[in-house]
Design a protein around this motif. Structure first.
Motif, PDB file in Angstrom:
ATOM      1  N   TYR A 194       9.799 -18.501 -45.593  1.00  0.00           N
ATOM      2  CA  TYR A 194      10.254 -17.448 -44.712  1.00  0.00           C
ATOM      3  C   TYR A 194       9.606 -16.106 -45.012  1.00  0.00           C
ATOM      4  N   LYS A 195       8.739 -15.678 -44.084  1.00  0.00           N
ATOM      5  CA  LYS A 195       7.952 -14.296 -44.381  1.00  0.00           C
ATOM      6  C   LYS A 195       9.099 -13.161 -44.098  1.00  0.00           C
ATOM      7  N   ARG A 196      10.048 -13.375 -43.119  1.00  0.00           N
ATOM      8  CA  ARG A 196      10.975 -12.256 -42.790  1.00  0.00           C
ATOM      9  C   ARG A 196      12.542 -12.760 -43.169  1.00  0.00           C
ATOM     10  N   ALA A 197      13.077 -12.140 -43.805  1.00  0.00           N
ATOM     11  CA  ALA A 197      14.346 -12.194 -44.334  1.00  0.00           C
ATOM     12  C   ALA A 197      15.207 -12.884 -43.038  1.00  0.00           C
ATOM     13  N   SER A 198      14.949 -12.069 -41.844  1.00  0.00           N
ATOM     14  CA  SER A 198      15.936 -12.135 -40.747  1.00  0.00           C
ATOM     15  C   SER A 198      15.755 -13.772 -40.078  1.00  0.00           C
ATOM     16  N   ASP A 199      14.697 -14.347 -40.389  1.00  0.00           N
ATOM     17  CA  ASP A 199      14.545 -15.706 -40.045  1.00  0.00           C
ATOM     18  C   ASP A 199      15.266 -16.768 -40.672  1.00  0.00           C
ATOM     19  N   MET A 200      15.944 -16.450 -41.876  1.00  0.00           N
ATOM     20  CA  MET A 200      16.475 -17.389 -42.703  1.00  0.00           C
ATOM     21  C   MET A 200      17.998 -17.849 -42.153  1.00  0.00           C
ATOM     22  N   PHE A 201      18.495 -16.808 -41.173  1.00  0.00           N
ATOM     23  CA  PHE A 201      19.944 -16.757 -41.169  1.00  0.00           C
ATOM     24  C   PHE A 201      20.147 -17.310 -39.413  1.00  0.00           C
TER      25      PHE A 201
ATOM     26  N   ASN B 250       5.807  -5.067 -31.318  1.00  0.00           N
ATOM     27  CA  ASN B 250       5.523  -4.434 -32.603  1.00  0.00           C
ATOM     28  C   ASN B 250       6.966  -4.560 -33.474  1.00  0.00           C
ATOM     29  N   ILE B 251       8.094  -4.792 -32.655  1.00  0.00           N
ATOM     30  CA  ILE B 251       9.324  -5.202 -33.392  1.00  0.00           C
ATOM     31  C   ILE B 251       9.582  -6.652 -32.933  1.00  0.00           C
ATOM     32  N   PRO B 252       9.921  -7.465 -34.056  1.00  0.00           N
ATOM     33  CA  PRO B 252       9.893  -9.085 -33.487  1.00  0.00           C
ATOM     34  C   PRO B 252      10.809  -9.163 -32.456  1.00  0.00           C
ATOM     35  N   PRO B 253       9.980 -10.093 -31.510  1.00  0.00           N
ATOM     36  CA  PRO B 253      10.494 -10.111 -30.148  1.00  0.00           C
ATOM     37  C   PRO B 253      11.701 -10.949 -29.884  1.00  0.00           C
TER      38      PRO B 253
ATOM     39  N   THR C 100      10.540  -7.940 -44.428  1.00  0.00           N
ATOM     40  CA  THR C 100       9.721  -8.837 -45.266  1.00  0.00           C
ATOM     41  C   THR C 100       9.833  -8.533 -46.724  1.00  0.00           C
ATOM     42  N   ASN C 101      10.761  -7.562 -47.062  1.00  0.00           N
ATOM     43  CA  ASN C 101      10.977  -7.175 -48.590  1.00  0.00           C
ATOM     44  C   ASN C 101      12.336  -7.232 -48.933  1.00  0.00           C
ATOM     45  N   LEU C 102      13.197  -7.715 -48.250  1.00  0.00           N
ATOM     46  CA  LEU C 102      14.654  -7.786 -48.705  1.00  0.00           C
ATOM     47  C   LEU C 102      14.501  -8.926 -49.798  1.00  0.00           C
ATOM     48  N   LYS C 103      14.005  -9.861 -49.714  1.00  0.00           N
ATOM     49  CA  LYS C 103      13.815 -11.014 -50.606  1.00  0.00           C
ATOM     50  C   LYS C 103      15.231 -11.514 -50.979  1.00  0.00           C
ATOM     51  N   LEU C 104      16.004 -11.876 -49.933  1.00  0.00           N
ATOM     52  CA  LEU C 104      17.196 -12.484 -50.418  1.00  0.00           C
ATOM     53  C   LEU C 104      16.940 -13.917 -51.044  1.00  0.00           C
ATOM     54  N   PRO C 105      17.981 -14.330 -51.726  1.00  0.00           N
ATOM     55  CA  PRO C 105      17.820 -15.848 -52.432  1.00  0.00           C
ATOM     56  C   PRO C 105      17.535 -16.827 -51.455  1.00  0.00           C
TER      57      PRO C 105
END
Length: 200
Positions: free
Chosen positions: A70-77, A123-126, A59-64
């Protein structure tokens, strides 16, 4: 193209970089990729701290272009690969776990694997997946050998892992997931994976 890098510290007071994650993102043939390497909290009982570290990094990688969508960076890609010393352990005593290893009862140990349990609990994104583990635990090894350290009696565990996820069920095939048993200079054994991804 569009190569970016970010880091998130999760050490003492989230200020020290001995724990945390680093990420690289890029575009390749119209598909987006993110690779994260992380080192989560150590200690057999620190399961919640490891969960917190994982989620803090995501949640804190804050990629461009992340923005508020997107709350989570991993949801962007389109494709995300998350690897490193995640530090999750196997529940049990040194003697019991070692006996299971002698008898090749990996299924018993994996049923007590903290990471698998935490993923099942959500507890880890499923949406993160992992290949089937068929290699021995990667920690804690005697250096320069493939035997587990009998002196400190650290419970053997699969601390070193590779997770992955895709957006919108994009096609990805895990071809191989294994440990590098020939790399002996550490008290961990490195793991590696091979994937086929669709660029259509």
């Amino acid at each position: 193209s569009d190569v970016y890098k970010r880091q998130v510290k999760t050490g003492i007071a989230n200020m020290i970089g001995n724990k945390g994650g680093v990420a690289v993102s890029l575009n390749f043939l119209s598909k987006t990729f993110m690779f994260v390497n992380c080192h989560l909290a150590a200690g057999h009982t620190n399961v919640q701290k490891r969960n917190d570290d994982f989620n803090r990094i995501d949640t804190n990688l804050k990629l461009p272009k992340q923005g508020k969508r997107y709350k989570r960076a991993s949801d962007m890609f389109d494709y995300v690969f998350w690897l490193g010393d995640l530090n999750y352990r196997v529940e049990g005593t040194f003697e019991l776990v070692h006996q299971c290893l002698v008898n090749n009862k990996y299924e018993v140990l994996l049923s007590n694997d903290q990471l698998l349990r935490e993923r099942e609990k959500g507890n880890i994104p499923p949406d993160f997946k992992e290949g089937f583990i068929k290699f021995p635990p990667t920690y804690k090894m005697d250096k320069n050998s493939n035997t587990f350290d009998p002196k400190k009696k650290r419970i053997p565990a699969w601390t070193d892992r590779i997770l992955y996820k895709t957006k919108d069920n994009r096609k990805i095939d895990l071809v191989n997931y294994e440990s590098a048993k020939e790399l002996l200079w550490s008290d961990h054994r490195a793991v590696f994976a091979q994937f086929y991804v669709s660029l259509d």
